[in-house]
Scaffold this motif. Structure first.
Motif, mmCIF file in Angstrom:
data_model
loop_
_atom_site.group_PDB
_atom_site.id
_atom_site.type_symbol
_atom_site.label_atom_id
_atom_site.label_comp_id
_atom_site.label_asym_id
_atom_site.label_seq_id
_atom_site.Cartn_x
_atom_site.Cartn_y
_atom_site.Cartn_z
ATOM 1 N N ALA A 162 0.821 -1.214 0.000
ATOM 2 C CA ALA A 162 0.000 0.000 0.000
ATOM 3 C C ALA A 162 0.854 1.261 0.000
ATOM 4 N N GLU A 163 1.964 1.208 0.728
ATOM 5 C CA GLU A 163 2.792 2.414 0.818
ATOM 6 C C GLU A 163 3.582 2.699 -0.449
ATOM 7 N N GLN A 164 3.549 1.752 -1.384
ATOM 8 C CA GLN A 164 4.108 2.050 -2.708
ATOM 9 C C GLN A 164 2.973 2.322 -3.696
ATOM 10 N N GLY A 165 1.761 2.462 -3.174
ATOM 11 C CA GLY A 165 0.634 2.772 -4.045
ATOM 12 C C GLY A 165 0.098 1.572 -4.804
ATOM 13 N N LEU A 166 0.491 0.348 -4.404
ATOM 14 C CA LEU A 166 0.036 -0.847 -5.125
ATOM 15 C C LEU A 166 -1.123 -1.534 -4.399
ATOM 16 N N PHE A 167 -2.211 -1.763 -5.115
ATOM 17 C CA PHE A 167 -3.400 -2.368 -4.504
ATOM 18 C C PHE A 167 -3.971 -3.490 -5.345
ATOM 19 N N SER A 168 -3.107 -4.414 -5.790
ATOM 20 C CA SER A 168 -3.671 -5.517 -6.565
ATOM 21 C C SER A 168 -4.157 -6.593 -5.602
ATOM 22 N N GLU A 169 -5.145 -7.361 -6.041
ATOM 23 C CA GLU A 169 -5.703 -8.400 -5.178
ATOM 24 C C GLU A 169 -4.661 -9.425 -4.760
ATOM 25 N N ASP A 170 -3.685 -9.687 -5.631
ATOM 26 C CA ASP A 170 -2.693 -10.716 -5.271
ATOM 27 C C ASP A 170 -1.693 -10.246 -4.216
ATOM 28 N N GLY A 171 -1.739 -8.974 -3.867
ATOM 29 C CA GLY A 171 -0.852 -8.490 -2.799
ATOM 30 C C GLY A 171 -1.574 -8.356 -1.474
ATOM 31 N N VAL A 172 -2.755 -9.000 -1.347
ATOM 32 C CA VAL A 172 -3.551 -8.864 -0.125
ATOM 33 C C VAL A 172 -3.299 -10.041 0.808
ATOM 34 N N ASN A 173 -3.074 -9.718 2.071
ATOM 35 C CA ASN A 173 -2.878 -10.746 3.080
ATOM 36 C C ASN A 173 -3.492 -10.227 4.383
ATOM 37 N N ILE A 174 -4.668 -10.735 4.745
ATOM 38 C CA ILE A 174 -5.354 -10.221 5.935
ATOM 39 C C ILE A 174 -4.747 -10.869 7.187
ATOM 40 N N PRO A 175 -4.229 -10.073 8.141
ATOM 41 C CA PRO A 175 -3.604 -10.653 9.323
ATOM 42 C C PRO A 175 -4.546 -11.617 10.051
ATOM 43 N N GLY A 176 -4.060 -12.796 10.396
ATOM 44 C CA GLY A 176 -4.862 -13.787 11.101
ATOM 45 C C GLY A 176 -5.818 -14.556 10.186
ATOM 46 N N TYR A 177 -5.800 -14.223 8.921
ATOM 47 C CA TYR A 177 -6.707 -14.897 7.986
ATOM 48 C C TYR A 177 -5.947 -15.418 6.759
ATOM 49 N N GLY A 178 -5.126 -14.553 6.198
ATOM 50 C CA GLY A 178 -4.316 -14.968 5.051
ATOM 51 C C GLY A 178 -4.788 -14.371 3.747
ATOM 52 N N ARG A 179 -4.539 -15.084 2.701
ATOM 53 C CA ARG A 179 -4.898 -14.559 1.381
ATOM 54 C C ARG A 179 -6.409 -14.602 1.192
ATOM 55 N N TRP A 180 -6.896 -13.676 0.421
ATOM 56 C CA TRP A 180 -8.330 -13.568 0.204
ATOM 57 C C TRP A 180 -8.683 -14.117 -1.170
ATOM 58 N N ASP A 181 -9.529 -15.150 -1.207
ATOM 59 C CA ASP A 181 -9.991 -15.659 -2.504
ATOM 60 C C ASP A 181 -11.488 -15.458 -2.587
#
Ligand code: HEC
Ligand code: HEC
Length: 182
Positions: A162-181
């Motif tokens: 996020a701090e590099q301005g990147l918001f693709s779905e493949d860069g998402v990792n929810i703490p305590g949950y993991g990747r979002w599908d």
């Protein structure tokens, strides 16, 4: 003996015409950033003053009118006092306004702008229709009631870049949950 000249000129012309279009790594990175993110622009002053309580939000996440209003209300900034001296205030205002979402060519900035009415002046990125919409399937227990996240404002808790301005779905990792599908 005209043939060698003709052949030479054919080879020469073909050579000129087939010069491959070379994309450098920088071009590719820029292209990707445009399609999945917002402009990765930060000023040292902005980083220093506006990232002590939360991440430095890339300016391309809000229109200029929002940044103006946020900057005008720093004394009572979401329950905190984030007031600045006049010179720093001018420096950061100028930076945010000139790099805002309004005229950006980056995809996410354009989507955020398109989701707003001309008269909307959101004070939060997390309250723009586009961003609300993108997260409306994530249950509260993974955001509000997740101690490592606390609120949707905390973009960098889930978006690694996020701090590099990147918001693709493949860069998402929810703490305590993991990747979002989905
Ligand atoms: C003293 C701490 C502090 C400082 C310094 C600070 N902020 Fe904040 N900011 C907050 C808090 C608290 C929130 C609300 C966060 C939440 O709801 O989770 C917030 C929220 C925001 C939001 C909305 C986030 C969203 O929900 O989309 C923006 C935009 C923002 N700040 C911009 C700035 C800018 C620009 C500066 C520098 C001029 C700044 N902040 C400096 C404490 C601070
Ligand atoms: C709790 C974790 C979490 C937080 C916090 C969060 N996001 Fe997300 N974000 C996600 C997930 C998960 C998705 C993918 C949603 C889907 O595909 O249904 C997503 C999707 C997105 C997308 C669309 C990506 C795409 O490829 O379509 C954007 C843009 C985005 N988020 C921006 C933000 C911004 C800006 C913030 C902070 C104001 C933020 N997010 C805060 C988890 C989060």
């Amino acid at each position: 003996m005209k043939y060698p000249i003709i052949i030479t000129s054919i080879i020469f012309t073909a050579g000129v015409l087939t010069i491959p279009v070379v994309f450098s790594d920088d071009d590719r990175r820029e292209y990707r950033q445009r399609s999945v993110g917002v402009a990765p622009i930060f000023s040292p002053t902005y980083k220093e003053e506006c990232s002590s309580c939360h991440m430095a939000y890339p300016p391309g996440l809000l229109p200029a009118r929002s940044w103006k209003k946020i900057m005008a209300g720093l004394e009572t900034h979401f329950g905190d006092n984030a007031e600045l001296d006049l010179e720093t205030f001018k420096n950061i205002s100028e930076f945010l306004i000139s790099n805002s979402a309004d005229d950006s060519v980056y995809r996410r900035s354009r989507k955020i702008m398109r989701s707003l009415n001309d008269k909307d002046v959101p004070l939060r990125i997390s309250k723009t229709p586009y961003i609300i919409n993108k997260h409306d399937e994530i249950p509260d227990k993974l955001i509000k009631y997740n101690k490592k996240v606390n609120s949707l404002s905390n973009c960098s808790a889930c978006h690694n870049k996020a701090e590099q301005g990147l918001f693709s779905e493949d860069g998402v990792n929810i703490p305590g949950y993991g990747r979002w599908d989905d």
